[in-house]
Scaffold this motif. Sequence first.
Motif, short mmCIF file in Angstrom:
data_model
loop_
_atom_site.label_atom_id
_atom_site.label_comp_id
_atom_site.label_asym_id
_atom_site.label_seq_id
_atom_site.Cartn_x
_atom_site.Cartn_y
_atom_site.Cartn_z
N ASP A 1 0.83 -1.21 0.00
CA ASP A 1 0.00 0.00 0.00
C ASP A 1 0.86 1.26 0.00
OD1 ASP A 1 -2.28 -1.51 -0.01
OD2 ASP A 1 -2.60 -1.37 2.16
N TYR A 2 1.91 1.26 0.83
CA TYR A 2 2.81 2.41 0.87
C TYR A 2 3.51 2.61 -0.47
CZ TYR A 2 2.35 2.43 5.98
OH TYR A 2 1.88 2.48 7.25
N LEU A 3 3.96 1.50 -1.05
CA LEU A 3 4.68 1.59 -2.31
C LEU A 3 3.79 2.13 -3.43
CD1 LEU A 3 7.32 1.03 -3.78
CD2 LEU A 3 6.49 -1.27 -4.22
N VAL A 4 2.56 1.64 -3.50
CA VAL A 4 1.64 2.13 -4.53
C VAL A 4 1.35 3.61 -4.32
CG1 VAL A 4 -0.73 1.95 -5.40
CG2 VAL A 4 0.61 -0.11 -5.02
N PHE A 5 1.17 4.03 -3.07
CA PHE A 5 0.92 5.43 -2.77
C PHE A 5 2.10 6.30 -3.19
CE2 PHE A 5 1.15 8.98 0.30
CZ PHE A 5 -0.01 9.64 -0.08
N LEU A 6 3.32 5.87 -2.85
CA LEU A 6 4.51 6.65 -3.21
C LEU A 6 4.73 6.68 -4.72
CD1 LEU A 6 7.01 5.63 -0.42
CD2 LEU A 6 5.92 7.84 -0.76
N VAL A 7 4.48 5.58 -5.40
CA VAL A 7 4.62 5.56 -6.86
C VAL A 7 3.59 6.49 -7.49
CG1 VAL A 7 4.32 4.11 -8.90
CG2 VAL A 7 5.71 3.31 -7.00
N THR A 8 2.37 6.49 -6.97
CA THR A 8 1.33 7.38 -7.48
C THR A 8 1.73 8.84 -7.32
OG1 THR A 8 -0.36 5.74 -6.94
CG2 THR A 8 -1.11 7.99 -7.32
N LEU A 9 2.21 9.19 -6.13
CA LEU A 9 2.66 10.57 -5.91
C LEU A 9 3.82 10.93 -6.83
CD1 LEU A 9 2.53 10.98 -2.04
CD2 LEU A 9 0.97 11.92 -3.74
N THR A 10 4.72 9.99 -7.04
CA THR A 10 5.87 10.25 -7.92
C THR A 10 5.42 10.47 -9.36
OG1 THR A 10 7.24 8.87 -6.48
CG2 THR A 10 8.09 9.33 -8.68
N VAL A 11 4.47 9.68 -9.82
CA VAL A 11 3.95 9.85 -11.19
C VAL A 11 3.25 11.20 -11.33
CG1 VAL A 11 2.24 8.97 -12.83
CG2 VAL A 11 3.82 7.40 -11.70
N ILE A 12 2.45 11.56 -10.34
CA ILE A 12 1.77 12.86 -10.38
C ILE A 12 2.79 13.99 -10.42
CG2 ILE A 12 0.32 14.45 -9.05
CD1 ILE A 12 -1.26 11.95 -8.12
#
Length: 93
Positions: free
Chosen positions: A45-56
Amino acid sequence: MSNEAVSQIVSYLVGFFEQVRQYVKHYLEVYVFSKNPALASKFGDYLVFLVTLTVIYALIEVVEGFKRLLRLLVILGWVLFIILLIISYVGLR
């Protein structure tokens, strides 16, 4: 854009992120946390959240870069237009 369209887009995004979260969780369970698979869900969950923020963040940077380029092209276009207008006006005299 209607409420139905927005709702549909949000529904697709939620489904997409849920699938990504499941894939990440699976690969973390298999390759990283094989000894303690319960951690895979938490860190997934943390990894998906961080990847999402990075993509944004990356998309914002790309858009900002494009805006700078577009601003430069617009300014250059107006300057060239004014120069050509002046040259034409001087040439008529």
